[in-house]
Structure formats: structure tokens, C-alpha cells
Design an enzyme around this catalytic site. Sequence first.
Site, mmCIF file in Angstrom:
data_model
loop_
_atom_site.group_PDB
_atom_site.id
_atom_site.type_symbol
_atom_site.label_atom_id
_atom_site.label_comp_id
_atom_site.label_asym_id
_atom_site.label_seq_id
_atom_site.Cartn_x
_atom_site.Cartn_y
_atom_site.Cartn_z
ATOM 1 N N ARG A 92 12.893 -7.726 2.300
ATOM 2 C CA ARG A 92 12.911 -6.351 1.770
ATOM 3 C C ARG A 92 14.119 -5.548 2.251
ATOM 4 O O ARG A 92 14.501 -5.589 3.402
ATOM 5 C CB ARG A 92 11.577 -5.736 2.205
ATOM 6 C CG ARG A 92 11.468 -4.273 2.421
ATOM 7 C CD ARG A 92 10.004 -3.864 2.534
ATOM 8 N NE ARG A 92 9.571 -3.639 3.915
ATOM 9 C CZ ARG A 92 8.352 -3.227 4.242
ATOM 10 N NH1 ARG A 92 7.437 -3.048 3.306
ATOM 11 N NH2 ARG A 92 8.023 -3.034 5.496
ATOM 12 N N ARG A 135 14.524 -1.885 7.237
ATOM 13 C CA ARG A 135 13.826 -1.219 8.330
ATOM 14 C C ARG A 135 14.075 -1.971 9.633
ATOM 15 O O ARG A 135 14.118 -3.191 9.651
ATOM 16 C CB ARG A 135 12.321 -1.196 8.026
ATOM 17 C CG ARG A 135 11.848 0.159 7.564
ATOM 18 C CD ARG A 135 10.443 0.107 7.063
ATOM 19 N NE ARG A 135 9.493 -0.374 8.059
ATOM 20 C CZ ARG A 135 8.180 -0.410 7.848
ATOM 21 N NH1 ARG A 135 7.694 -0.001 6.699
ATOM 22 N NH2 ARG A 135 7.363 -0.861 8.771
ATOM 23 N N ARG A 146 -5.851 2.628 12.183
ATOM 24 C CA ARG A 146 -5.362 1.265 12.319
ATOM 25 C C ARG A 146 -6.185 0.473 13.319
ATOM 26 O O ARG A 146 -5.907 -0.674 13.575
ATOM 27 C CB ARG A 146 -3.919 1.301 12.806
ATOM 28 C CG ARG A 146 -2.989 0.515 11.891
ATOM 29 C CD ARG A 146 -1.603 0.741 12.422
ATOM 30 N NE ARG A 146 -0.584 -0.043 11.817
ATOM 31 C CZ ARG A 146 0.150 0.339 10.795
ATOM 32 N NH1 ARG A 146 -0.110 1.450 10.162
ATOM 33 N NH2 ARG A 146 1.138 -0.419 10.371
ATOM 34 N N LYS A 202 0.813 -1.216 0.000
ATOM 35 C CA LYS A 202 0.000 0.000 0.000
ATOM 36 C C LYS A 202 0.853 1.275 0.000
ATOM 37 O O LYS A 202 0.449 2.275 -0.575
ATOM 38 C CB LYS A 202 -1.036 -0.006 1.118
ATOM 39 C CG LYS A 202 -0.486 -0.120 2.497
ATOM 40 C CD LYS A 202 -1.609 -0.327 3.503
ATOM 41 C CE LYS A 202 -1.081 -0.839 4.806
ATOM 42 N NZ LYS A 202 0.034 -0.155 5.430
ATOM 43 N N ARG A 207 3.482 -7.671 14.387
ATOM 44 C CA ARG A 207 2.757 -6.724 13.511
ATOM 45 C C ARG A 207 1.594 -7.425 12.822
ATOM 46 O O ARG A 207 0.515 -6.855 12.658
ATOM 47 C CB ARG A 207 3.712 -6.124 12.472
ATOM 48 C CG ARG A 207 4.478 -4.934 13.016
ATOM 49 C CD ARG A 207 5.806 -4.758 12.331
ATOM 50 N NE ARG A 207 5.718 -4.325 10.958
ATOM 51 C CZ ARG A 207 6.709 -4.489 10.077
ATOM 52 N NH1 ARG A 207 7.837 -5.083 10.432
ATOM 53 N NH2 ARG A 207 6.574 -4.062 8.843
HETATM 54 P P1 ADP Z 1 3.811 -1.680 8.310
HETATM 55 O O1 ADP Z 1 2.408 -1.495 7.804
HETATM 56 O O2 ADP Z 1 4.740 -2.319 7.322
HETATM 57 O O3 ADP Z 1 3.901 -2.328 9.663
HETATM 58 P P2 ADP Z 1 4.037 1.186 8.834
HETATM 59 O O4 ADP Z 1 5.146 2.032 8.337
HETATM 60 O O5 ADP Z 1 2.656 1.521 8.394
HETATM 61 O O6 ADP Z 1 4.481 -0.273 8.450
HETATM 62 O O7 ADP Z 1 4.025 1.198 10.438
HETATM 63 C C1 ADP Z 1 5.174 0.888 11.190
HETATM 64 C C2 ADP Z 1 4.881 0.997 12.695
HETATM 65 O O8 ADP Z 1 4.467 2.347 13.016
HETATM 66 C C3 ADP Z 1 3.743 0.115 13.225
HETATM 67 O O9 ADP Z 1 4.177 -1.188 13.503
HETATM 68 C C4 ADP Z 1 3.345 0.906 14.478
HETATM 69 O O10 ADP Z 1 4.271 0.705 15.526
HETATM 70 C C5 ADP Z 1 3.481 2.356 14.047
HETATM 71 N N1 ADP Z 1 2.218 2.912 13.484
HETATM 72 C C6 ADP Z 1 1.997 3.277 12.198
HETATM 73 N N2 ADP Z 1 0.746 3.758 12.040
HETATM 74 C C7 ADP Z 1 0.151 3.712 13.258
HETATM 75 C C8 ADP Z 1 -1.146 4.053 13.749
HETATM 76 N N3 ADP Z 1 -2.121 4.542 12.947
HETATM 77 N N4 ADP Z 1 -1.405 3.851 15.067
HETATM 78 C C9 ADP Z 1 -0.475 3.367 15.893
HETATM 79 N N5 ADP Z 1 0.770 3.010 15.497
HETATM 80 C C10 ADP Z 1 1.095 3.175 14.196
#
Ligand code: ADP
Length: 214
Positions: free
Chosen positions: A126, A160, A87, A13, A171
Amino acid sequence: MNILFLGPPGSGKGTQAQNLSSYLKIPTLSSGDILRKECDSGSQLGKEIQIIMNKGDLVSDDLIVLLIEKFLIKNDSNGFILDGFPRNINQANILDSMLIKIEKSIEKVFNFEVDDEILVKRILGRYSCKECGSIYNNYFKPTVNSGVCDKCGSTNFESRKDDNEESLKNRLSVYHKSTFPLVEFYQKKHLLISIDGLKSSSLIFEELKKHFKL
Ligand code: ADP
């Protein structure tokens, strides 16, 4: 056009949000990117966020809402794409109230569907070029010449911090427990569009474009 991207980690995404953002000329806000920026700043808050992200847990709703609200209030373009927010159901309800306040609404929600088994390979394989940001994958898209970036020739790569087996397991479980219920939430609002995240990146982008008349 105000758009949401939903999907598990590794569903592609983020890449498509960037593609669509250039195509529609509207900004993307990735919640993960703004949190990573805060971590890189070295602030005390950043250090606390990093610990949570490394474990693959969600940061508090209050914190992420504050960051997203700042963006929504100052965004004066003709729309936006939200990637990674909301989320969970609480964040989605808060987003609804924020949007009512600024007299906006979400028009489309794209849900990227990919099986866990593929997600694991996508994420653990990745890595990206430290110089130009090009993204590669050990399983699906390695560099043509081993250890050399196809695009800029650099030999510096990075992964990452949360792309490791333990954090990923968490996750994915957080995704199924907290984020997946949003699929039904937006289905009920008749906003959900399913995307087969297993297709190639270019095919998915073609499919996304069909939902917009430019
Ligand atoms: P991915 O979807 O690959 O896990 P993201 O970059 O979207 O990667 O998110 C990485 C981390 O950032 C998540 O595991 C969480 O810790 C935090 N995070 C991102 N978006 C949110 C959100 N809306 N609410 C709470 N934590 C978030």
C-alpha cells in the site's frame, strides 16, 4: 446511528468508514488518524506515540480513551462511526461506561473479515499520493502509468511508517490476541454484522448501505 467498525489492519475498514460517513452524514473517528495527527504535530507526546506505533504496539488505554472521550462529548451530530476503537476488551468496557454517561449506545458493529495472507499483501503493497491522498497498491491496484498518480498526476508518493514487515507482524499478532476477542463480545450483545472483506470495495459499500434506511 452509532456504529463501530472492527477488523484487522488492512481489512478496508478505514475506506468503508469514510464511505459510510459521507452516505449517512455522520462523522468518523479513526483512532489511528488522531494518533498520527498528534505525531505530525511534533509534540513530546507525539514523539512518544510514534515510537509505539512504529513498533505496531497499542498505545495505552488511558491515552486513547482520553482522546475518544473528547470527541464523543463534543460530537453533536446524529451519530458517529468509530474506526479502530475499541481495540481490546478493557477499551470496550470503558466505551460502554462512557456511552451510558452521555445516554447513547452502539447500534451496529461491522466486523471486516480478511485472511492474514491477503492482509500482508494489502499492507506491504500500500502507498498513497502525497498530494491528493489517493490510495494505491503494488499488488492489487498500481497506478496506470508507473510512478504517476491517476487522479492528480503527481509523482510524489508515501507509505505509512508502520506499514513495514516487522511492525505488521506485530500488529497482526496484537490484533489476534487483543482485538479479536471483541468479535465474541459484540456477538453476545447481538450487535455484530460480518462483512466479507475480500469483496471489492464498491460491493462492500453496497452491502453496508443495505443495513440503513435513508
Ligand atoms: P491499522 O489498523 O492498519 O493497524 P490504525 O490506523 O487503526 O491502523 O492504527 C495504527 C496504530 O495506532 C496501531 O498499530 C496502534 O499503535 C495505534 N492505535 C490505533 N487505535 C488504537 C487504540 N484503540 N488503542 C491503542 N492503540 C491504538
